[in-house]
Structures are given as C-alpha cells and as structure tokens.
Write a protein that holds these residues in place. Structure first.
Motif, mmCIF file in Angstrom:
data_model
loop_
_atom_site.group_PDB
_atom_site.id
_atom_site.type_symbol
_atom_site.label_atom_id
_atom_site.label_comp_id
_atom_site.label_asym_id
_atom_site.label_seq_id
_atom_site.Cartn_x
_atom_site.Cartn_y
_atom_site.Cartn_z
ATOM 1 N N VAL A 273 9.355 6.484 -0.212
ATOM 2 C CA VAL A 273 9.478 6.378 1.244
ATOM 3 C C VAL A 273 10.285 5.131 1.579
ATOM 4 N N HIS A 274 11.292 5.301 2.424
ATOM 5 C CA HIS A 274 12.148 4.173 2.784
ATOM 6 C C HIS A 274 12.631 4.346 4.211
ATOM 7 N N GLY A 275 13.277 3.308 4.715
ATOM 8 C CA GLY A 275 13.875 3.384 6.050
ATOM 9 C C GLY A 275 12.848 3.520 7.157
ATOM 10 N N TYR A 276 13.204 4.328 8.159
ATOM 11 C CA TYR A 276 12.333 4.505 9.316
ATOM 12 C C TYR A 276 11.022 5.169 8.927
ATOM 13 N N ASP A 277 11.040 6.075 7.948
ATOM 14 C CA ASP A 277 9.806 6.724 7.507
ATOM 15 C C ASP A 277 8.818 5.693 6.953
ATOM 16 N N ARG A 278 9.335 4.746 6.219
ATOM 17 C CA ARG A 278 8.482 3.690 5.664
ATOM 18 C C ARG A 278 7.858 2.861 6.783
ATOM 19 N N TRP A 279 8.664 2.490 7.786
ATOM 20 C CA TRP A 279 8.132 1.713 8.899
ATOM 21 C C TRP A 279 7.138 2.523 9.714
ATOM 22 N N ASN A 280 7.285 3.832 9.756
ATOM 23 C CA ASN A 280 6.302 4.668 10.445
ATOM 24 C C ASN A 280 4.935 4.533 9.779
ATOM 25 N N LEU A 281 4.903 4.629 8.465
ATOM 26 C CA LEU A 281 3.633 4.499 7.740
ATOM 27 C C LEU A 281 3.060 3.095 7.871
ATOM 28 N N ALA B 120 -10.156 2.537 3.290
ATOM 29 C CA ALA B 120 -10.740 3.842 2.992
ATOM 30 C C ALA B 120 -10.456 4.861 4.081
ATOM 31 N N SER B 121 -10.435 4.440 5.335
ATOM 32 C CA SER B 121 -10.294 5.394 6.430
ATOM 33 C C SER B 121 -8.895 5.977 6.555
ATOM 34 N N VAL B 122 -7.892 5.345 5.919
ATOM 35 C CA VAL B 122 -6.521 5.828 6.085
ATOM 36 C C VAL B 122 -5.843 6.167 4.764
ATOM 37 N N THR B 123 -6.490 5.912 3.644
ATOM 38 C CA THR B 123 -5.850 6.193 2.359
ATOM 39 C C THR B 123 -5.532 7.667 2.216
ATOM 40 N N GLU B 124 -6.474 8.533 2.578
ATOM 41 C CA GLU B 124 -6.244 9.975 2.475
ATOM 42 C C GLU B 124 -5.099 10.417 3.370
ATOM 43 N N GLU B 125 -5.046 9.888 4.599
ATOM 44 C CA GLU B 125 -3.963 10.249 5.516
ATOM 45 C C GLU B 125 -2.619 9.748 4.998
ATOM 46 N N LEU B 126 -2.592 8.563 4.409
ATOM 47 C CA LEU B 126 -1.362 8.021 3.860
ATOM 48 C C LEU B 126 -0.856 8.879 2.707
ATOM 49 N N GLU B 127 -1.749 9.284 1.819
ATOM 50 C CA GLU B 127 -1.353 10.141 0.700
ATOM 51 C C GLU B 127 -0.853 11.489 1.196
ATOM 52 N N ARG B 128 -1.522 12.056 2.202
ATOM 53 C CA ARG B 128 -1.083 13.346 2.737
ATOM 54 C C ARG B 128 0.309 13.230 3.351
ATOM 55 N N ALA B 129 0.566 12.144 4.051
ATOM 56 C CA ALA B 129 1.877 11.953 4.670
ATOM 57 C C ALA B 129 2.972 11.864 3.613
ATOM 58 N N VAL B 130 2.723 11.129 2.536
ATOM 59 C CA VAL B 130 3.728 10.984 1.482
ATOM 60 C C VAL B 130 3.966 12.320 0.786
ATOM 61 N N GLU C 123 0.828 -1.201 0.000
ATOM 62 C CA GLU C 123 0.000 0.000 0.000
ATOM 63 C C GLU C 123 0.865 1.254 0.000
ATOM 64 N N VAL C 124 1.960 1.242 0.766
ATOM 65 C CA VAL C 124 2.872 2.386 0.777
ATOM 66 C C VAL C 124 3.507 2.562 -0.595
ATOM 67 N N ASP C 125 3.937 1.472 -1.226
ATOM 68 C CA ASP C 125 4.542 1.553 -2.557
ATOM 69 C C ASP C 125 3.548 2.068 -3.583
ATOM 70 N N ARG C 126 2.311 1.647 -3.451
ATOM 71 C CA ARG C 126 1.295 2.094 -4.418
ATOM 72 C C ARG C 126 1.100 3.595 -4.350
#
Length: 348
Positions: free
Chosen positions: A219-227, A318-328, A177-180
């Motif tokens: 996103v890689h490393g610790y940032d990736r594991w955060n997501l 659905a509940s976290v897709t928007e937050e994930l995109e905003r973080a990236v 999901e993070v890679d997508r």
C-alpha cells in the motif's frame, strides 16, 4: 451447409467490471474513499495551490478578526490559542470537504464508539497504573500553582500542544502497522480477509487460476494515507475517551477531598480568592484547570505507552487490526481485477 455456430459467451470483462464497481461501493461505505480512483483524482486536485490558497486567505481573515476581538477584550494571552484553533478548524474543514476525509473520519469514529466494549478491558488495564502515577501530580501544590496561574487561553494552548504531540507520535508509528500488515499477504490471507465481501468469489477464482494478487498488496500513496488516517482517528478517539475519564475522575476526586482552604493554600490565593462554581462545594475553576491539564498529559502519556508497550499494544490495535487486514486484502484483489491481470483460466 454447416450449422452456424452459437454466439460466443464472454461475460468475463463484464463480470469483472461489475465486481470492481461493487468493490468500489464497498470501499466508499467502509471509510476507504481514497481507494477509488475518481475520489483520489478529486483529492489530488484539492491539494493544488490554486484550490488551497483561497481557503487559506479566508481562514487568515477570520483569524485576524478573532485576534482583533481578543485585543478589544484585553485578552492578549489568548491570541496564540485563538490563532492555532482558527487555523486548526480551517484545516479540518478543508480536509473534510475538498479532501473527502469526512467519510473516513465518520466511519472511523463510528468504529470507535461502536466498539466501546473493547475499551473496557483496555481501560481496566491502563487506567489503574495511570491514575496512580498522575494522582501524585494532582496532590502536588506546584501543579496547582502552575495551572491556576495560567490564563485560559494559555491553558487551552497547552492542551492543544499536548494533543499535537500525541498526533505527531502516532503519525510516526502508525505507518509501521500498515507495513506490518501488507508484508504478510499471501493466498490464505486474501481468502480469509475477503470472506463475506463482494470480492470473495473473485478471490477464490484468482487463487485457483494461479493469479498473484499478493504482488499488489504493498500500500502506497493516497491509499496508504487513507489507512493511516483511519488508524489515527480510531486511536485518537480512544485516547480522548480515556482522557475524559481521567478528567471526570479528578473532578469528582478533587471535589471530595480538596477543601476550599487546601485549594486556596495550594494556589497561593487569599481566603475567598477561589473562583468557585455555583452549587458545587469544593469545586472551583482552579480544580477544572488542573484536571484538564492532567487529563491532557495523561492522554499523551497513554498514547506513548500504548504504542510502544507490548502490554497495551495488542489491545490498543485490536479493534482495527481486522479491518486493516480486510482493507489490504480487498485492495490487492481489486487492483488485480481493475488492471486486468487475470489469467484466462480464471473465467468470468
């Protein structure tokens, strides 16, 4: 004599520095603590053996004491569950404190329980078929015999095993999901995801100046594991809520339709051998055990279905897709400003 020229105004670096600090405060308040370099350095220090070994020794002593207590109480069958629970709680404590995961977990849990209304359509879609499937197990004598024969410690160990399998499955699938998301970053993506954030103006300036924050979107490393950790907590929270719903349903359903005689027959016990709960007719410890086992099994089943089945997948995330995109998007712009990769035409 020529007039002295006015002092040059160059607020660019100062303004960029202020924007970076605002972005870091935003990260800390949105469960993205590993995005901040100072926190990331502290986490890296917490993963060093000289920091982890003392905590591991303390947890080992506590586990040994718990095992000794189980032996004294003649509960040897509970020893594996006691050891697993002790080390699990110790790992959670260390993750919450030394690895600064408390803010991540609390934000993700708040996001889960703050959007319970989103769980209603998902539950209404998933639970009917799930309950039809699991109910056939509930009205099966072999399942009652198996669960009633399990000691409490072994039953709890079984629940922990099913939960661990669900978590391991999510850890395999969630990085996808993070890679997508980070593969879909472009200028329009950045403008949309940073709208209403401290980086909204900076993003517009960078895009207008021809900068390319999207080049830092991976996103890689610790940032990736955060997501991944945010996604994991949110999804596990949803699964636990649905499993608790299944558990409550079978408690009520069993208390209504499973008479004492049926429960005694299915658990192969003599008359009066049930461990009845006080003031609750037809409710017994055996009913609680079978309901708990089927709830844990349902949680694993739903986890696999929700991540692999497109019917549930869109609602599940659905509940976290928007937050994930905003973080990236925020991270890409933040790294561009922090690294100073800003064209001169971008201004302050």
């Amino acid at each position: 004599m020529a007039e002295p020229s006015a002092p040059s105004s160059s607020p660019g670096p100062v303004a960029a520095s202020g924007t970076v600090l605002q972005a870091e405060r935003w990260f800390l308040s949105h469960g993205l603590t590993y995005f901040v370099p100072s926190v990331r350095a502290s986490v890296r220090e917490g993963l060093r053996p000289r920091r982890m070994v003392p905590t591991a020794l303390v947890v080992s002593v506590i586990a040994a004491a718990a095992v000794y207590a189980a032996v004294l109480l003649e509960q040897q069958t509970a020893i594996p569950a006691v050891v697993a629970s002790t080390f699990g709680l110790g790992a959670l404590y260390y993750t919450f404190t030394a690895l600064h995961a408390r803010e991540i977990v609390l934000w993700a849990l708040g996001r889960t329980f703050g959007s319970l209304k989103l769980l209603v359509p998902m539950a209404s879609r998933a639970l009917p078929l799930l309950l039809v499937f699991v109910t056939f197990l509930f009205i099966n004598a072999e399942v009652w015999q198996m669960t009633s024969a399990l000691a409490p410690g072994l039953l709890w160990l079984t629940v922990l095993l099913l939960l661990s399998l669900a978590v391991m499955f999510l850890l395999v699938r969630l990085p996808e999901e993070v890679d997508r998301v980070d593969d879909a970053v472009d200028a329009a993506f950045l403008l949309r995801t940073t709208r209403g954030t401290p980086l909204a103006t900076a993003t517009r300036d960078l895009v207008d100046a021809g900068a390319d924050p999207a080049a830092r979107a991976t996103v890689h490393g610790y940032d990736r594991w955060n997501l991944i950790l945010v996604l994991l907590v949110v999804q596990v929270g949803q699964v636990v809520l649905l499993a608790m719903t299944v558990f409550g349903f079978f408690l009520v359903f069993g208390a209504l339709v499973m008479s004492e005689g049926v429960q005694e027959s299915w658990t192969a016990q003599q008359e009066g051998g049930l461990h009845a709960l006080p003031f609750l007719p037809n409710a017994s410890v055996e009913l609680v055990q079978v309901s708990l086992f089927l709830a844990a099994f349902s949680g694993l089943y739903f986890t696999v279905s929700a991540v692999t089945d497109d019917t549930y997948r869109s609602q599940f995330f659905a509940s976290v897709t928007e937050e994930l995109e905003r973080a990236v998007g925020m991270r890409a712009v933040y790294l561009t400003l922090r690294d100073g990769a800003v064209p001169d035409s971008a201004g302050p």
